[in-house]
Design a protein around this motif. Structure first.
Motif, PDB file in Angstrom:
ATOM      1  N   ASN A   1      15.338   4.626  -3.319  1.00  0.00           N
ATOM      2  CA  ASN A   1      13.909   4.784  -3.048  1.00  0.00           C
ATOM      3  C   ASN A   1      13.097   3.741  -3.812  1.00  0.00           C
ATOM      4  N   ALA A   2      13.490   3.453  -5.044  1.00  0.00           N
ATOM      5  CA  ALA A   2      12.781   2.453  -5.847  1.00  0.00           C
ATOM      6  C   ALA A   2      12.897   1.061  -5.212  1.00  0.00           C
ATOM      7  N   GLU A   3      14.082   0.709  -4.723  1.00  0.00           N
ATOM      8  CA  GLU A   3      14.270  -0.589  -4.066  1.00  0.00           C
ATOM      9  C   GLU A   3      13.437  -0.687  -2.794  1.00  0.00           C
ATOM     10  N   ILE A   4      13.406   0.405  -2.042  1.00  0.00           N
ATOM     11  CA  ILE A   4      12.621   0.430  -0.801  1.00  0.00           C
ATOM     12  C   ILE A   4      11.142   0.288  -1.128  1.00  0.00           C
ATOM     13  N   ALA A   5      10.685   1.028  -2.128  1.00  0.00           N
ATOM     14  CA  ALA A   5       9.280   0.974  -2.529  1.00  0.00           C
ATOM     15  C   ALA A   5       8.886  -0.451  -2.926  1.00  0.00           C
ATOM     16  N   GLN A   6       9.729  -1.094  -3.693  1.00  0.00           N
ATOM     17  CA  GLN A   6       9.440  -2.458  -4.132  1.00  0.00           C
ATOM     18  C   GLN A   6       9.424  -3.418  -2.940  1.00  0.00           C
ATOM     19  N   GLU A   7      10.395  -3.284  -2.047  1.00  0.00           N
ATOM     20  CA  GLU A   7      10.477  -4.181  -0.889  1.00  0.00           C
ATOM     21  C   GLU A   7       9.280  -4.039   0.039  1.00  0.00           C
ATOM     22  N   LEU A   8       8.817  -2.790   0.226  1.00  0.00           N
ATOM     23  CA  LEU A   8       7.718  -2.542   1.156  1.00  0.00           C
ATOM     24  C   LEU A   8       6.344  -2.561   0.488  1.00  0.00           C
ATOM     25  N   GLY A   9       6.328  -2.636  -0.829  1.00  0.00           N
ATOM     26  CA  GLY A   9       5.054  -2.655  -1.547  1.00  0.00           C
ATOM     27  C   GLY A   9       4.328  -1.320  -1.507  1.00  0.00           C
ATOM     28  N   ILE A  10       5.100  -0.223  -1.553  1.00  0.00           N
ATOM     29  CA  ILE A  10       4.520   1.119  -1.544  1.00  0.00           C
ATOM     30  C   ILE A  10       5.109   1.894  -2.721  1.00  0.00           C
ATOM     31  N   SER A  11       4.563   3.072  -2.982  1.00  0.00           N
ATOM     32  CA  SER A  11       5.054   3.861  -4.109  1.00  0.00           C
ATOM     33  C   SER A  11       6.348   4.590  -3.736  1.00  0.00           C
ATOM     34  N   VAL A  12       7.096   4.984  -4.758  1.00  0.00           N
ATOM     35  CA  VAL A  12       8.326   5.749  -4.544  1.00  0.00           C
ATOM     36  C   VAL A  12       7.979   7.074  -3.866  1.00  0.00           C
ATOM     37  N   ASN A  13       6.856   7.669  -4.252  1.00  0.00           N
ATOM     38  CA  ASN A  13       6.426   8.924  -3.635  1.00  0.00           C
ATOM     39  C   ASN A  13       6.185   8.740  -2.131  1.00  0.00           C
ATOM     40  N   THR A  14       5.604   7.609  -1.741  1.00  0.00           N
ATOM     41  CA  THR A  14       5.373   7.326  -0.321  1.00  0.00           C
ATOM     42  C   THR A  14       6.704   7.154   0.407  1.00  0.00           C
ATOM     43  N   VAL A  15       7.651   6.504  -0.233  1.00  0.00           N
ATOM     44  CA  VAL A  15       8.995   6.357   0.352  1.00  0.00           C
ATOM     45  C   VAL A  15       9.591   7.740   0.586  1.00  0.00           C
ATOM     46  N   GLU A  16       9.481   8.610  -0.405  1.00  0.00           N
ATOM     47  CA  GLU A  16      10.021   9.971  -0.278  1.00  0.00           C
ATOM     48  C   GLU A  16       9.346  10.730   0.851  1.00  0.00           C
ATOM     49  N   CYS A  17       8.037  10.555   1.000  1.00  0.00           N
ATOM     50  CA  CYS A  17       7.307  11.218   2.102  1.00  0.00           C
ATOM     51  C   CYS A  17       7.785  10.707   3.464  1.00  0.00           C
ATOM     52  N   HIS A  18       7.942   9.378   3.586  1.00  0.00           N
ATOM     53  CA  HIS A  18       8.435   8.813   4.850  1.00  0.00           C
ATOM     54  C   HIS A  18       9.845   9.319   5.148  1.00  0.00           C
ATOM     55  N   MET A  19      10.671   9.385   4.134  1.00  0.00           N
ATOM     56  CA  MET A  19      12.054   9.834   4.314  1.00  0.00           C
ATOM     57  C   MET A  19      12.084  11.303   4.737  1.00  0.00           C
ATOM     58  N   THR A  20      11.258  12.120   4.102  1.00  0.00           N
ATOM     59  CA  THR A  20      11.180  13.539   4.449  1.00  0.00           C
ATOM     60  C   THR A  20      10.754  13.712   5.903  1.00  0.00           C
ATOM     61  N   LYS A  21       9.730  12.963   6.306  1.00  0.00           N
ATOM     62  CA  LYS A  21       9.262  13.041   7.693  1.00  0.00           C
ATOM     63  C   LYS A  21      10.344  12.562   8.661  1.00  0.00           C
ATOM     64  N   ALA A  22      11.024  11.476   8.313  1.00  0.00           N
ATOM     65  CA  ALA A  22      12.078  10.942   9.190  1.00  0.00           C
ATOM     66  C   ALA A  22      13.196  11.954   9.355  1.00  0.00           C
ATOM     67  N   LEU A  23      13.654  12.529   8.255  1.00  0.00           N
ATOM     68  CA  LEU A  23      14.746  13.502   8.330  1.00  0.00           C
ATOM     69  C   LEU A  23      14.330  14.749   9.096  1.00  0.00           C
TER      70      LEU A  23
END
Length: 163
Positions: A131-153
């Motif tokens: 999640n940290a790598e994704i957040a850094q790559e996309l320029g978003i917070s780790v919390n936002t990554v977790e929210c996107h992942m939760t919605k996707a799943l």
């Protein structure tokens, strides 16, 4: 010029341009990302004579990057599925048919996810990024990554009717 003026003036034209290369929903997300980044960096962009031309070039480059990434993901998926395919094929013809059906359902479900949800999901599951790598790559917070992942799943769960 404030952000609302910039957005209202550029968004429709840039989305139309990006839609020539990628799906409209993805184009809208991509253009929105470009406009937000332009706005965040507006002080450093004072040398730009024509913001319309600069934004168009930024969207074009972002579309090209997006298409390159999609090609990479398709190739990566193909390798994963090829390995699974080989394992199933060796087991039995019935397993192979089940595998193909599952493969098609999963691919269709992933492709129906909204752009950001799909991107985060693919980076996490197909490219094995944290999640940290994704957040850094996309320029978003780790919390936002977790929210996107939760919605996707959640959407995948619903689409695939997993009990």
């Amino acid at each position: 010029m404030n952000f609302n003026q910039l957005y209202t003036e550029l968004f429709p034209r840039l989305v139309q341009m990006a839609s020539a290369w990628i799906a409209r929903e993805d184009a809208e997300d991509l253009v929105q990302d470009v406009l937000v980044k332009l706005w965040e960096r507006r002080d450093g962009l004072s040398f730009i004579a024509n913001i319309h031309t600069y934004a168009s070039a930024a969207v074009r480059h972002k579309c090209q990057d997006y298409l390159k990434h999609q090609a990479y993901v398709r190739e990566y998926r193909h390798g994963l599925w090829a390995n699974l395919h080989l394992a199933c094929e060796l087991e039995s013809p019935t397993r192979y048919v089940e595998y193909r059906e599952l493969h098609d359902r999963v691919e269709k479900a992933v492709n129906q996810l909204p752009h950001r949800n799909r991107l985060v999901f693919m980076l996490s599951r197909y490219e094995d990024k944290s999640n940290a790598e994704i957040a850094q790559e996309l320029g978003i917070s780790v919390n936002t990554v977790e929210c996107h992942m939760t919605k996707a799943l959640s959407r995948l769960h619903s689409y695939l009717n997993v009990s």
